[in-house]
Structure formats: C-alpha cells, structure tokens
Scaffold this motif. Structure first.
Motif, short mmCIF file in Angstrom:
data_model
loop_
_atom_site.label_atom_id
_atom_site.label_comp_id
_atom_site.label_asym_id
_atom_site.label_seq_id
_atom_site.Cartn_x
_atom_site.Cartn_y
_atom_site.Cartn_z
N THR A 96 0.96 -1.11 0.05
CA THR A 96 -0.03 0.06 -0.05
C THR A 96 0.93 1.30 0.08
N LEU A 97 0.66 2.16 -0.97
CA LEU A 97 1.30 3.41 -0.99
C LEU A 97 0.63 4.49 -0.13
N LEU A 98 1.40 5.04 0.90
CA LEU A 98 0.79 6.17 1.51
C LEU A 98 1.66 7.47 1.41
N ARG A 99 1.22 8.50 1.57
CA ARG A 99 1.83 10.05 1.63
C ARG A 99 1.89 10.44 3.00
N TYR A 100 2.64 11.41 2.77
CA TYR A 100 3.07 12.10 4.28
C TYR A 100 1.80 12.52 5.12
N THR A 101 0.94 12.51 4.63
CA THR A 101 -0.62 13.11 5.16
C THR A 101 -1.30 12.02 5.78
N ASP A 102 -0.71 11.03 5.18
CA ASP A 102 -1.47 9.49 5.92
C ASP A 102 -0.72 8.98 7.04
N LEU A 103 0.58 9.30 7.46
CA LEU A 103 1.22 9.00 8.51
C LEU A 103 0.40 9.36 9.84
N PRO A 104 0.89 8.52 10.77
CA PRO A 104 0.39 8.83 12.25
C PRO A 104 0.72 10.34 12.61
N ILE A 105 -0.11 10.67 13.36
CA ILE A 105 0.05 12.21 13.79
C ILE A 105 1.42 12.24 14.47
N THR A 106 1.98 11.45 15.38
CA THR A 106 3.31 11.32 15.92
C THR A 106 4.12 11.39 15.12
N ASP A 107 4.33 10.68 13.94
CA ASP A 107 5.22 10.76 12.79
C ASP A 107 5.34 11.99 12.12
N TRP B 38 18.03 14.02 -4.97
CA TRP B 38 18.34 13.11 -3.69
C TRP B 38 17.03 12.42 -3.30
N ALA B 39 17.32 11.04 -2.78
CA ALA B 39 16.32 10.19 -2.08
C ALA B 39 17.15 9.08 -1.26
N GLN B 40 16.11 8.92 -0.23
CA GLN B 40 16.88 8.07 0.91
C GLN B 40 15.63 7.26 1.25
N SER B 41 15.83 5.86 1.60
CA SER B 41 14.68 5.05 2.24
C SER B 41 15.31 4.52 3.62
N TYR B 42 14.22 4.35 4.30
CA TYR B 42 14.56 4.23 5.60
C TYR B 42 13.18 3.07 5.92
N TYR B 43 13.89 2.01 6.73
CA TYR B 43 13.00 0.81 7.29
C TYR B 43 12.31 1.56 8.54
N ASP B 44 11.21 1.64 8.76
CA ASP B 44 10.49 2.21 9.92
C ASP B 44 10.15 0.94 10.81
N ARG B 45 10.43 1.22 12.08
CA ARG B 45 10.02 0.24 13.24
C ARG B 45 9.82 1.26 14.36
N GLN B 46 8.42 1.56 14.75
CA GLN B 46 8.23 2.60 15.78
C GLN B 46 8.73 3.90 15.71
N GLY B 47 8.63 4.50 14.64
CA GLY B 47 9.22 5.97 14.45
C GLY B 47 10.49 6.09 14.22
N GLN B 48 11.43 5.12 14.14
CA GLN B 48 12.77 5.30 13.84
C GLN B 48 13.28 6.00 12.52
N TRP B 49 12.38 6.15 11.83
CA TRP B 49 12.92 6.70 10.50
C TRP B 49 13.02 8.14 10.53
N VAL B 50 12.38 8.76 11.30
CA VAL B 50 12.52 10.11 11.76
C VAL B 50 13.75 10.62 12.27
N ARG B 51 14.34 9.70 13.34
CA ARG B 51 15.85 9.81 13.73
C ARG B 51 16.77 9.67 12.77
N GLN B 52 16.58 8.59 11.87
CA GLN B 52 17.58 8.35 10.56
C GLN B 52 17.53 9.64 9.72
N PHE B 53 16.24 9.91 9.32
CA PHE B 53 16.32 11.12 8.66
C PHE B 53 17.01 12.26 9.16
N GLU B 54 16.84 12.55 10.41
CA GLU B 54 17.47 13.86 11.00
C GLU B 54 18.99 13.50 11.04
#
Length: 82
Positions: free
Chosen positions: A4-15, A57-73
């Motif tokens: 399933t493809l989701l966009r930024y606005t489809d993410l949980p509010i915490t993310d 530029w593009a980067q992909s992150y595997y997300d487990r419990q919001g860890q992608w935001v830390r990797q993005f930062e």
C-alpha cells in the motif's frame, strides 16, 4: 507481495509531528520533501519503508516504531539533502 502506498498526510500524527519538528530544526519545511510510505498489509511485522525525496536526492528508511525520523534527522545533520 502487494504493498500500500501512503503519503506524508497519511502518516500517524506522531510521525508527522516529529517529521515537522526535525524539518524546522534544520531550516526546512515539510513541503520541501516528498515523503512516500510503502506498507505490506499482509505482513505488518515487516514494518514500513519510508522514502524521502528532495530534488535529485532520495533516501529510504525501514520504519519500526518511528525510527525513520531519527535516521532522517541524521541525514539532515550530515547535509545529505542539501
């Protein structure tokens, strides 16, 4: 495997809030990035694959419990997306 493809606005509010805070901390706005999320509904244990793009530029992150935001930062800190 069907994903399933989701966009930024489809993410949980915490993310979304964490992503917006990280962007602001580094002088960006969420609109500067294209965020897409691929999730496999048949295998929720697999987690999501979050891809962030800016310009060429593009980067992909595997997300487990919001860890992608830390990797993005970490990538923003290293100026990957500049």
């Amino acid at each position: 495997m069907q994903t399933t493809l989701l966009r930024y606005t489809d993410l949980p509010i915490t993310d979304r809030a964490a992503f917006e805070l990280v962007c602001a901390r580094h002088g960006f706005a969420p609109a500067h990035f294209d965020v897409s999320v691929h999730a496999d509904p048949a295998d929720p244990a697999q987690g999501r694959l979050v891809t962030v793009r800016r310009g060429g530029w593009a980067q992909s992150y595997y997300d487990r419990q919001g860890q992608w935001v830390r990797q993005f930062e970490a990538d923003l800190t290293c100026r990957f997306f500049r």
